[in-house]
Motif scaffolding. Structure first.
Motif, PDB file in Angstrom:
ATOM      1  N   VAL A 280       6.660   9.923 -44.951  1.00  0.00           N
ATOM      2  CA  VAL A 280       6.256  10.325 -43.600  1.00  0.00           C
ATOM      3  C   VAL A 280       4.857  10.937 -43.616  1.00  0.00           C
ATOM      4  N   SER A 281       4.548  11.721 -44.640  1.00  0.00           N
ATOM      5  CA  SER A 281       3.296  12.478 -44.655  1.00  0.00           C
ATOM      6  C   SER A 281       2.190  11.842 -45.488  1.00  0.00           C
ATOM      7  N   ILE A 282       2.536  11.005 -46.474  1.00  0.00           N
ATOM      8  CA  ILE A 282       1.501  10.473 -47.381  1.00  0.00           C
ATOM      9  C   ILE A 282       1.561   8.950 -47.456  1.00  0.00           C
ATOM     10  N   LEU A 283       2.672   8.427 -47.950  1.00  0.00           N
ATOM     11  CA  LEU A 283       2.836   6.979 -48.102  1.00  0.00           C
ATOM     12  C   LEU A 283       3.640   6.480 -46.907  1.00  0.00           C
ATOM     13  N   LYS A 284       3.024   6.468 -45.744  1.00  0.00           N
ATOM     14  CA  LYS A 284       3.753   6.232 -44.498  1.00  0.00           C
ATOM     15  C   LYS A 284       4.299   4.805 -44.417  1.00  0.00           C
ATOM     16  N   THR A 285       5.504   4.702 -43.851  1.00  0.00           N
ATOM     17  CA  THR A 285       6.098   3.394 -43.582  1.00  0.00           C
ATOM     18  C   THR A 285       6.724   3.411 -42.192  1.00  0.00           C
ATOM     19  N   GLU A 286       6.853   2.241 -41.594  1.00  0.00           N
ATOM     20  CA  GLU A 286       7.434   2.103 -40.254  1.00  0.00           C
ATOM     21  C   GLU A 286       8.838   2.700 -40.194  1.00  0.00           C
ATOM     22  N   THR A 287       9.651   2.355 -41.165  1.00  0.00           N
ATOM     23  CA  THR A 287      11.039   2.817 -41.156  1.00  0.00           C
ATOM     24  C   THR A 287      11.120   4.335 -41.220  1.00  0.00           C
ATOM     25  N   ALA A 288      10.353   4.931 -42.126  1.00  0.00           N
ATOM     26  CA  ALA A 288      10.399   6.385 -42.293  1.00  0.00           C
ATOM     27  C   ALA A 288       9.837   7.104 -41.072  1.00  0.00           C
ATOM     28  N   LEU A 289       8.751   6.589 -40.504  1.00  0.00           N
ATOM     29  CA  LEU A 289       8.158   7.216 -39.321  1.00  0.00           C
ATOM     30  C   LEU A 289       9.098   7.129 -38.122  1.00  0.00           C
ATOM     31  N   GLN A 290       9.724   5.979 -37.939  1.00  0.00           N
ATOM     32  CA  GLN A 290      10.664   5.817 -36.826  1.00  0.00           C
ATOM     33  C   GLN A 290      11.859   6.749 -36.992  1.00  0.00           C
ATOM     34  N   ASP A 291      12.368   6.847 -38.205  1.00  0.00           N
ATOM     35  CA  ASP A 291      13.503   7.727 -38.464  1.00  0.00           C
ATOM     36  C   ASP A 291      13.119   9.182 -38.205  1.00  0.00           C
ATOM     37  N   ALA A 292      11.914   9.576 -38.662  1.00  0.00           N
ATOM     38  CA  ALA A 292      11.450  10.944 -38.445  1.00  0.00           C
ATOM     39  C   ALA A 292      11.283  11.232 -36.956  1.00  0.00           C
ATOM     40  N   LEU A 293      10.761  10.252 -36.208  1.00  0.00           N
ATOM     41  CA  LEU A 293      10.573  10.439 -34.774  1.00  0.00           C
ATOM     42  C   LEU A 293      11.922  10.594 -34.064  1.00  0.00           C
ATOM     43  N   HIS A 294      12.884   9.808 -34.460  1.00  0.00           N
ATOM     44  CA  HIS A 294      14.214   9.918 -33.862  1.00  0.00           C
ATOM     45  C   HIS A 294      14.816  11.309 -34.130  1.00  0.00           C
ATOM     46  N   ARG A 295      14.703  11.767 -35.363  1.00  0.00           N
ATOM     47  CA  ARG A 295      15.248  13.087 -35.711  1.00  0.00           C
ATOM     48  C   ARG A 295      14.503  14.195 -34.976  1.00  0.00           C
ATOM     49  N   LEU A 296      13.190  14.042 -34.843  1.00  0.00           N
ATOM     50  CA  LEU A 296      12.406  15.057 -34.149  1.00  0.00           C
ATOM     51  C   LEU A 296      12.764  15.110 -32.667  1.00  0.00           C
ATOM     52  N   LYS A 297      12.881  13.946 -32.024  1.00  0.00           N
ATOM     53  CA  LYS A 297      13.231  13.930 -30.600  1.00  0.00           C
ATOM     54  C   LYS A 297      14.615  14.549 -30.366  1.00  0.00           C
ATOM     55  N   THR A 298      15.535  14.292 -31.268  1.00  0.00           N
ATOM     56  CA  THR A 298      16.858  14.920 -31.155  1.00  0.00           C
ATOM     57  C   THR A 298      16.732  16.438 -31.252  1.00  0.00           C
TER      58      THR A 298
ATOM     59  N   GLN B 293      14.048  18.212 -30.519  1.00  0.00           N
ATOM     60  CA  GLN B 293      13.383  18.713 -29.320  1.00  0.00           C
ATOM     61  C   GLN B 293      14.353  18.826 -28.144  1.00  0.00           C
ATOM     62  N   LEU B 294      15.330  17.940 -28.091  1.00  0.00           N
ATOM     63  CA  LEU B 294      16.292  17.964 -26.983  1.00  0.00           C
ATOM     64  C   LEU B 294      17.408  18.981 -27.194  1.00  0.00           C
TER      65      LEU B 294
ATOM     66  N   LYS C 260       6.357  33.527 -31.865  1.00  0.00           N
ATOM     67  CA  LYS C 260       6.827  32.604 -32.899  1.00  0.00           C
ATOM     68  C   LYS C 260       7.548  31.410 -32.288  1.00  0.00           C
ATOM     69  N   LEU C 261       8.313  31.658 -31.247  1.00  0.00           N
ATOM     70  CA  LEU C 261       9.013  30.576 -30.560  1.00  0.00           C
ATOM     71  C   LEU C 261       8.031  29.571 -29.974  1.00  0.00           C
ATOM     72  N   ARG C 262       6.982  30.078 -29.313  1.00  0.00           N
ATOM     73  CA  ARG C 262       5.994  29.169 -28.723  1.00  0.00           C
ATOM     74  C   ARG C 262       5.252  28.408 -29.814  1.00  0.00           C
ATOM     75  N   GLU C 263       5.002  29.051 -30.946  1.00  0.00           N
ATOM     76  CA  GLU C 263       4.344  28.366 -32.053  1.00  0.00           C
ATOM     77  C   GLU C 263       5.210  27.215 -32.572  1.00  0.00           C
ATOM     78  N   VAL C 264       6.478  27.466 -32.749  1.00  0.00           N
ATOM     79  CA  VAL C 264       7.363  26.413 -33.270  1.00  0.00           C
ATOM     80  C   VAL C 264       7.477  25.273 -32.268  1.00  0.00           C
ATOM     81  N   ARG C 265       7.532  25.593 -30.995  1.00  0.00           N
ATOM     82  CA  ARG C 265       7.558  24.540 -29.982  1.00  0.00           C
ATOM     83  C   ARG C 265       6.297  23.677 -30.080  1.00  0.00           C
ATOM     84  N   ALA C 266       5.159  24.311 -30.317  1.00  0.00           N
ATOM     85  CA  ALA C 266       3.909  23.569 -30.452  1.00  0.00           C
ATOM     86  C   ALA C 266       3.889  22.750 -31.731  1.00  0.00           C
ATOM     87  N   VAL C 267       4.444  23.277 -32.827  1.00  0.00           N
ATOM     88  CA  VAL C 267       4.537  22.506 -34.070  1.00  0.00           C
ATOM     89  C   VAL C 267       5.323  21.222 -33.837  1.00  0.00           C
ATOM     90  N   ALA C 268       6.409  21.325 -33.080  1.00  0.00           N
ATOM     91  CA  ALA C 268       7.202  20.131 -32.764  1.00  0.00           C
ATOM     92  C   ALA C 268       6.391  19.142 -31.932  1.00  0.00           C
TER      93      ALA C 268
END
Length: 570
Positions: free
Chosen positions: A449-467, A469-470, A486-494
């Motif tokens: 996700v962070s260095i050797l990016k791939t479609e599958t890993a990025l899509q999976d990370a995005l799905h987990r992140l959106k979950t 966020q919701l 700290k709460l606002r910072e973490v929201r911004a990190v997301a």
């Protein structure tokens, strides 16, 4: 908690290098106008500048700016805003001279000339090390604060700005809260400068504060963003953060694998170890994946006389060094284990030379605007933040001189809604921001996700992140104003994480600081900047802004990434 109403001509959000330079230059041009700097950190702390070593890039008077420009066009794989970069380089020596006139010192050789260190295997780009290693940035902050005091620039600390206020299409102020006592602030301004720095993932004490809440607030106000597929994946000692790698490499430092092999010679036979850390971390990840880890930093090739440029002399870095040495970890004596570390985002606002954005009344300065595509020369940040802050000060001064003074009418109902939303998490039971941050880091830090990016890993990370966020973000709670910060910072990190993942999926090629293992070639169909705006449906709208090669002075004829075997030529 009190509600406080303030009014100023210019509101600068962020009191680091760029914010202070903006205020300094604006007051030179319009001394009768009022300026207010608001920072979420302590008053006059200086943001990340206080933590910086103080090294500075500058084009000396006897040097050719065109040669530096050719280096940067090559280094950035063509993604160089040439008019902006040329202006930065033209102003760089003057800003360095400003620092020297005000007491900041840079390392000198025995003949009295400034010591320079070449960067990233580039023929002309070089940095000038600070004399007081470990306190150079702190000294720069002091000189700027003294100038702001003399010019009656007002400054407030410990206040987090959460939202910008608009009158029709123009930005006319902001709201936020005191992170100690919780007071609510409403600030009216004729112009606002976002000098809020970058987004990031709170990976170490040196990168704990850049979390991206500035990105979130300008995006909500309609600002156009760019370059969020690029992040800084740095090489760091496994057990502690450290400044100075940009000086170590040109002087002979190198990484070796568990077999003692200096592996960068295999991945880049020409540049070898003296290259950009982004490419080194790709090679580190590949070595570890192949079973040749861990990775060590080898200092055996460094001339002992050069260590004076690196060893901290006082300040926080000396204290850190001494504690680590007492624990048996001496960076200047032993080979130490290092790892890749995802630290900050390179994304920011899309802005003109003088910081003007697509939103009237809103300007960008420093790393709140994007200037580089994920590769980084040592000393570059202190140069660019000082110059872009200086230029933004000129841009705001021109804007206020050309625009009639606006009678600002506040939308009280809208402000009340913002206030209610800000304080909603206070005093409730819920998830701690730290626990949610840890989950975001676990999503973002895997190598695919962070260095050797791939479609599958990025899509999976995005799905987990959106979950997350919701489900998890709305459940966060804060027991007091500090944890509300700290709460606002973490929201911004997301939020920054989402921008990163979506932008990384859009750029289906490898270029500069973006490596897609499933698209390892460079593809000039993507020779441009990926911009992001919020559309009418409050969705992220992506668009490509091609590099205007036919208008630019310097042709794109070679690419830095061609030096590496894992990047395939187009």
């Amino acid at each position: 908690m009190e509600k406080k109403l303030l009014e100023t001509d210019v509101l600068i959000i962020g009191g680091g290098s760029a914010g202070m330079w903006t205020a300094n230059r604006f007051k030179d041009l319009q001394p009768d106008k009022e300026v207010l700097i608001v920072d979420k950190g302590p008053k006059d702390w200086g943001g990340l500048m206080t933590m910086a070593g103080g090294d500075f890039d500058a084009v000396m008077p006897d040097e050719n700016i065109a040669e530096w420009m050719e280096d940067f066009v090559y280094y950035f794989d063509g993604l160089c805003d040439q008019p902006l970069m040329e202006e930065i380089l033209k102003c760089s020596f003057d800003r360095m001279q400003d620092y020297q006139r005000n007491g900041c010192t840079f390392f000198k050789k025995e003949d009295g000339s400034l010591k320079s260190v070449p960067q990233r295997g580039l023929p002309h780009v070089k940095l000038y090390p600070a004399q007081l290693k470990g306190r150079g940035g702190e000294m720069m902050v002091r000189t700027l604060v003294e100038q702001l005091q003399q010019k009656n620039v007002k400054r407030l600390g410990r206040i987090l700005i959460t939202d910008l206020l608009k009158q029709k299409e123009r930005v006319v102020g902001a709201v936020g809260f005191d992170t100690l006592n919780g007071d609510f602030y409403v600030i009216k301004a004729q112009a606002v400068v976002a000098a809020t720095g970058v987004g990031g993932w709170k990976t170490s004490y040196g990168k704990n504060t850049p979390t991206g809440e500035g990105v979130e607030l300008v995006y909500k106000a309609g600002a156009r963003l760019k370059d969020f597929e690029f992040s800084r994946v740095w090489n760091m000692p496994k057990y502690f953060g450290w400044e100075g790698q940009t000086t170590l490499m040109p002087l002979g430092g190198r990484f070796v694998n568990a077999l003692g092999e200096p592996f960068m010679e295999k991945y880049s036979p020409i540049l070898k170890a003296n290259t950009d850390p982004h490419f080194t971390t790709i090679a580190m990840a590949m070595e570890i994946r192949a079973g040749r880890g861990p990775i060590y930093f080898d200092i055996s090739q460094i001339n002992p006389d050069d260590l004076v440029l690196l060893k901290p002399q006082n300040g926080w870095q000396l204290m850190n060094y001494e504690k680590l040495r007492d624990l048996g970890m001496d960076l200047f004596r032993d080979n130490t284990q290092w790892v890749p570390q995802m630290t900050i985002s390179y994304g920011g606002m899309d802005a003109g030379i003088h910081g003007e954005t697509n939103v009237p009344g809103l300007f960008a300065a420093g790393t709140a605007r994007s200037t580089e595509p994920g590769v980084y020369a040592g000393g570059f940040a202190l140069m660019t933040t000082s110059v872009t802050g200086y230029l933004a000060g000129e841009g705001v001064a021109r804007f206020l001189a050309e625009q009639p003074r606006l009678e600002i009418t506040l939308d009280e109902d809208g402000i009340s809604s913002l206030q209610k939303e800000i304080y909603a998490p206070l005093g409730k039971d819920g998830l701690s921001p730290k626990a949610v941050l840890t989950e975001i880091q676990q999503i973002m830090f895997p190598y695919n996700v962070s260095i050797l990016k791939t479609e599958t890993a990025l899509q999976d990370a995005l799905h987990r992140l959106k979950t997350l966020q919701l489900t998890k973000i709305p459940q966060m709670a804060a027991k007091d104003a500090h944890y509300l910060l700290k709460l606002r910072e973490v929201r911004a990190v997301a939020f920054v994480s989402e921008l990163y993942l979506r932008a990384s999926l859009e750029r289906k090629e490898s270029r500069a600081g973006h490596y897609r293992e499933d698209y390892p070639q460079r593809d000039d169909a993507y020779l441009g900047w990926l911009t992001i705006e919020q559309d009418a449906a409050q969705q992220m709208h992506f668009a490509w802004k091609p590099v205007p090669t036919e208008q630019y002075k310097y042709p794109i004829t070679r690419y830095y990434s061609d030096n590496f075997t894992f990047i395939k030529k187009d």
